[in-house]
Write a protein that holds these residues in place. Sequence first.
Motif, short mmCIF file in Angstrom:
data_model
loop_
_atom_site.label_atom_id
_atom_site.label_comp_id
_atom_site.label_asym_id
_atom_site.label_seq_id
_atom_site.Cartn_x
_atom_site.Cartn_y
_atom_site.Cartn_z
N ARG A 123 55.99 102.68 -0.24
CA ARG A 123 55.93 103.76 -1.22
C ARG A 123 55.39 105.03 -0.58
O ARG A 123 55.88 106.13 -0.84
N PHE A 124 54.37 104.89 0.28
CA PHE A 124 53.85 106.07 0.96
C PHE A 124 54.91 106.69 1.85
O PHE A 124 55.08 107.92 1.88
N LEU A 125 55.64 105.85 2.60
CA LEU A 125 56.69 106.37 3.49
C LEU A 125 57.71 107.18 2.70
O LEU A 125 58.11 108.27 3.12
N GLN A 126 58.09 106.68 1.54
CA GLN A 126 59.10 107.37 0.74
C GLN A 126 58.60 108.69 0.17
O GLN A 126 59.40 109.53 -0.25
N SER A 127 57.29 108.88 0.18
CA SER A 127 56.74 110.15 -0.30
C SER A 127 56.77 111.23 0.78
O SER A 127 56.57 112.41 0.48
N LEU A 128 57.03 110.83 2.02
CA LEU A 128 57.07 111.79 3.12
C LEU A 128 58.43 112.50 3.14
O LEU A 128 59.44 111.95 2.71
N PRO A 129 58.46 113.71 3.66
CA PRO A 129 59.75 114.42 3.74
C PRO A 129 60.66 113.78 4.78
O PRO A 129 60.20 113.19 5.76
N VAL A 130 61.96 113.90 4.55
CA VAL A 130 62.95 113.45 5.53
C VAL A 130 62.84 114.34 6.77
O VAL A 130 62.64 115.55 6.67
N LEU A 131 62.95 113.72 7.93
CA LEU A 131 62.87 114.46 9.19
C LEU A 131 64.27 114.60 9.78
O LEU A 131 64.86 113.62 10.22
N THR A 132 64.80 115.81 9.77
CA THR A 132 66.10 116.04 10.39
C THR A 132 65.94 116.29 11.88
O THR A 132 64.84 116.60 12.37
N LYS A 133 67.03 116.19 12.60
CA LYS A 133 66.98 116.44 14.04
C LYS A 133 66.61 117.89 14.33
O LYS A 133 65.88 118.17 15.28
N GLY A 134 67.12 118.80 13.51
CA GLY A 134 66.78 120.21 13.70
C GLY A 134 65.30 120.47 13.52
O GLY A 134 64.69 121.22 14.29
N GLN A 135 64.70 119.85 12.49
CA GLN A 135 63.27 120.02 12.26
C GLN A 135 62.46 119.43 13.41
O GLN A 135 61.46 120.02 13.84
N PHE A 136 62.90 118.30 13.89
CA PHE A 136 62.20 117.67 15.01
C PHE A 136 62.29 118.54 16.26
O PHE A 136 61.30 118.77 16.96
N ARG A 137 63.48 119.06 16.54
CA ARG A 137 63.65 119.90 17.73
C ARG A 137 62.77 121.14 17.67
O ARG A 137 62.23 121.59 18.67
N ALA A 138 62.64 121.71 16.47
CA ALA A 138 61.89 122.96 16.33
C ALA A 138 60.40 122.77 16.57
O ALA A 138 59.70 123.73 16.91
N ALA A 139 59.90 121.55 16.41
CA ALA A 139 58.45 121.32 16.55
C ALA A 139 58.19 119.96 17.18
O ALA A 139 57.29 119.23 16.76
N SER A 140 58.96 119.61 18.20
CA SER A 140 58.89 118.25 18.75
C SER A 140 57.50 117.89 19.27
O SER A 140 57.08 116.73 19.16
N GLN A 141 56.77 118.85 19.84
CA GLN A 141 55.44 118.53 20.38
C GLN A 141 54.47 118.09 19.30
O GLN A 141 53.48 117.40 19.59
N GLN A 142 54.73 118.47 18.05
CA GLN A 142 53.86 118.06 16.95
C GLN A 142 53.99 116.58 16.63
O GLN A 142 53.15 116.01 15.93
N TYR A 143 55.03 115.94 17.16
CA TYR A 143 55.25 114.52 16.89
C TYR A 143 54.77 113.63 18.04
O TYR A 143 54.91 112.41 17.99
N LEU A 144 54.21 114.26 19.06
CA LEU A 144 53.68 113.52 20.19
C LEU A 144 52.24 113.10 19.89
O LEU A 144 51.42 113.92 19.46
N THR A 145 51.95 111.83 20.10
CA THR A 145 50.60 111.33 19.83
C THR A 145 49.57 112.07 20.69
O THR A 145 49.80 112.31 21.88
#
Length: 462
Positions: free
Chosen positions: A80-102
């Motif tokens: 249920r928590f996962l479904q509350s998160l926004p969908v991550l598109t490839k474009g969104q990931f590309r624009a801020a990819s470093q933010q997804y690095l641990t």
Amino acid sequence: MPLTGYLIRHVHWPLMERLKENRTRAYLQELRDSQHMERDALLTSQRRKLGKLLQHAVQNVPAYTEFASDFADSADQPERFLQSLPVLTKGQFRAASQQYLTRGADTSRLISNRTGGSTGEPTHFYLDRPTVERYEAARWLGLSWHGIRIGDSSVMIWGSPIELGQQQANCYRIKERWLKNRLMIPAYNLDERRLEHDLGLIRRFRPAYLYGYASALYTLAEMMRQKGTRLRHRLKAVVSTAESLHDYQREAITDAFQAPVVNEYGARDGGIIAYQCPAGRMHAFSENSYLEVVDPVTGHPLPPGQTGQLLVTDLYNYVMPRLRYQLGDIVAFSPESCSCGIQYPLLAQIDGREDDMFVSTRGNYVHGHYFNHIVRNMEGFRTFQIVQHEPHRLTLKLVKDPNRYSHAEETRLLAGIRSVLGEDVFVSVRYVEEIPPAVSGKARYAIREFPLVLTRSQHGND
């Protein structure tokens, strides 16, 4: 080659496990053990892994730390928590990819990877070795359903490493041949005039199975059927991957090679997602990933049987988690169980990418993936699409990156196209703001607008 396969299984792989701590076979055994678990037990295992990944993400991944308090309130309901998160598109990931690095991840110790841009959005990302090994374990489990073992010989109808230098290319071929027991026939250069040569390579190698792009396998099968020729030895399977496998392609490949056709479903940035079992159903590896099918407009979850956008959450990628990652495929879950006894959930429909085979002015066939290889390492284009109207006439649509575009790079791209399709082909270049996706949700980068099978006169080879 039986001896090579034996050495790979009993010498090379044990050495990899001892010297490099490779755990692919251990992960494979985990998947073997779980594939016959009851559905409830599989769901419980998946839920536990998802909760652990989410806990890590909200604590250690900048893109998700803002959700930490929300997760604390619903940690016992990770889905249920996962479904509350926004969908991550490839474009969104590309624009801020470093933010997804641990935080604290050392990229020099990670595996750098990049998608080919089949969805129109080339994407750079990182994986760690255990994640890659889990992908490989899933592939080997799917292959094992058809009697194929680690080390069994294969011929790949695949893309050659065209960007490698001669020495690197030689090392690559040696590694493929003796450490992986694989022979490669370029999908970029299938030609009926080379058919007997290519079939001779396959016959001498006597592979246990073939592996390749759906359209390339189909092209080879059609050439064999037209010539009335066969392989003359029995294959365990022909494995189709990287594209949608249509019924007419499956029928032609089955007829030409007299072997079962197995569909593999995966993505460079999603891992091995599902595999076809001997009963003909597609099983999703729920131990490795959490899949959602959602309405493309509302983002709401869809019940089994209804097609929608596929969202993938890799349960083991802790170095660069991408939660609810939109691959660009349209799929549907099946509510049914499978007669094969494997308990992994079923996908009822997969509408993945479609790569087209092109025809050169010399009369040989060129897989559309070739152009993807050319563009992959060019920084000046956000995406592209090449349309072949007839062998001598093409349209190239380019979405330029205004900060990185260079005319020299475009010239290199055009030279690469002409080098395989013919120096005299006319290429009309069009600069566009975007390339709309196809019905499947993916922007096709290679489109051929005329029948593949041409006469020699149409090729210009009278």
